[in-house]
Design a protein around this motif. Structure first.
Motif, short mmCIF file in Angstrom:
data_model
loop_
_atom_site.label_atom_id
_atom_site.label_comp_id
_atom_site.label_asym_id
_atom_site.label_seq_id
_atom_site.Cartn_x
_atom_site.Cartn_y
_atom_site.Cartn_z
N ASN A 105 -3.91 3.11 -0.59
CA ASN A 105 -4.31 2.44 -1.83
C ASN A 105 -3.21 1.51 -2.30
OD1 ASN A 105 -6.77 3.89 -1.97
ND2 ASN A 105 -5.72 5.64 -2.90
N LEU A 121 -11.91 -1.04 -5.38
CA LEU A 121 -10.62 -1.00 -6.06
C LEU A 121 -10.74 -0.48 -7.49
CD1 LEU A 121 -9.12 -4.43 -4.92
CD2 LEU A 121 -8.45 -2.15 -4.13
N THR A 152 -8.58 2.48 -8.97
CA THR A 152 -7.30 2.62 -8.26
C THR A 152 -6.26 1.61 -8.72
OG1 THR A 152 -8.04 1.17 -6.45
CG2 THR A 152 -8.48 3.54 -6.23
N ASP A 182 -1.51 6.75 0.98
CA ASP A 182 -2.96 7.00 1.05
C ASP A 182 -3.75 5.74 1.38
OD1 ASP A 182 -2.44 9.63 0.35
OD2 ASP A 182 -2.63 9.21 -1.81
N VAL A 211 -8.33 -3.95 0.87
CA VAL A 211 -9.44 -3.16 1.44
C VAL A 211 -10.56 -4.11 1.82
CG1 VAL A 211 -8.88 -1.04 0.17
CG2 VAL A 211 -10.36 -2.76 -0.88
N LEU A 250 0.84 -1.19 0.00
CA LEU A 250 0.00 0.00 0.00
C LEU A 250 0.88 1.24 0.00
CD1 LEU A 250 -2.58 -1.10 2.74
CD2 LEU A 250 -2.80 -1.35 0.26
#
Length: 269
Positions: free
Chosen positions: A167, A244, A247, A165, A238, A162
């Motif tokens: 992501n 997702l 991203t 942020d 997540v 990750l």
């Protein structure tokens, strides 16, 4: 002559050293003698002799064991039915073209093939009254190549790759280009690597034709079909994999994104 005298002296010196070594060994303990023999590469080892007279009974014993196991496997296998279907050259139900030709021509478009199986005639119906197992096999697919096996990011698959942020971040360089990031958007490919890019993504559906000749879908079990060890290696980054989308990018050969799969990375089928 001088050479002759030198040779005799050297032989005598070797004999003296040998006698001194034997005399020194007599004063050694048993354990010291074992260590000395090991260091001098003189320790005893078992040297098997592979001859007909010494090896006939192991081969005969192994043959008898394999024969008994074979009889047991044959008796168990006889209680099941197996259908093998090679659909490499099947015809698409929509267009009638061969599957391989259609996919090479149209790229990511899908092709549907159909196989009808009669389980009432020329088959023992009693052997179909239990769970049905579905599996697939690939030919000429060598997945033990080292470069192929290393083309993955274990940290990404475990949901830990990750950015600041929270992501998914750019994967490790073990995922070589072009299976690393998308050239158009710059988003990280998730999951990355050659293994994920060549993932078997065919969909298998089963239907039952009732007395009215109507097709009724058969529910397939899609959970608890993977080994617990394999399931622990995959975790979504997540809580909701559908978030997702936008991203991350899907692998080049995938027709759907990870966000469209049930449970994302934790999908078992």
């Amino acid at each position: 002559s001088i050479l002759k005298d030198i040779g005799q002296d050297s032989v005598k010196t070797k004999e003296d050293k040998y006698m001194m070594g034997e005399a020194g060994r007599e004063k050694m303990t048993w354990w010291q003698g074992q260590i000395d023999a090991y260091q001098q590469q003189e320790s005893w080892v078992w040297r098997p002799e592979y001859t007909v007279h010494t090896m006939w009974w192991p081969f005969l014993g192994m043959g008898c064991v394999m024969f008994v196991l074979g009889l047991g496997m044959m008796s168990v296998q006889g209680k099941y039915n197996e259908i093998v279907w090679d659909y490499t050259d099947c015809n698409c139900t929509d267009t009638g073209d061969k599957a391989m030709d259609y996919l090479e021509k149209h790229g990511v478009k899908s092709c549907k093939c159909k196989l009808e199986v009669n389980i009432t005639e020329e088959n023992d119906q009693a052997k179909w009254d239990r769970d049905i197992l579905i599996y697939y096999g690939l030919e000429n697919f060598h997945q033990n190549h080292r470069q192929y096996a290393d083309s993955r990011d274990d940290k990404q698959l475990n949901g830990k790759r990750l950015n600041a942020d929270g992501n998914p971040d750019i994967p490790d360089f073990d995922c070589e280009a072009p299976n690393h990031s998308d050239n158009d958007t710059g988003l990280p490919i998730f999951p990355c690597g050659s293994i994920a890019n060549s993932l078997f993504n065919d969909t298998v559906k089963m239907f039952f034709k009732n007395s009215s000749c109507q097709l009724q879908p058969i529910t397939l079990l899609r959970t608890n079909i993977a080994m617990p060890f394999d399931k622990k290696r995959f975790k979504n980054p997540v809580d909701d994999p559908k978030t997702l989308e936008g991203t991350v990018a899907r692998p080049r050969n995938w027709t759907t994104g990870l966000w469209d799969l049930d449970n994302g990375l934790e999908n078992e089928d």
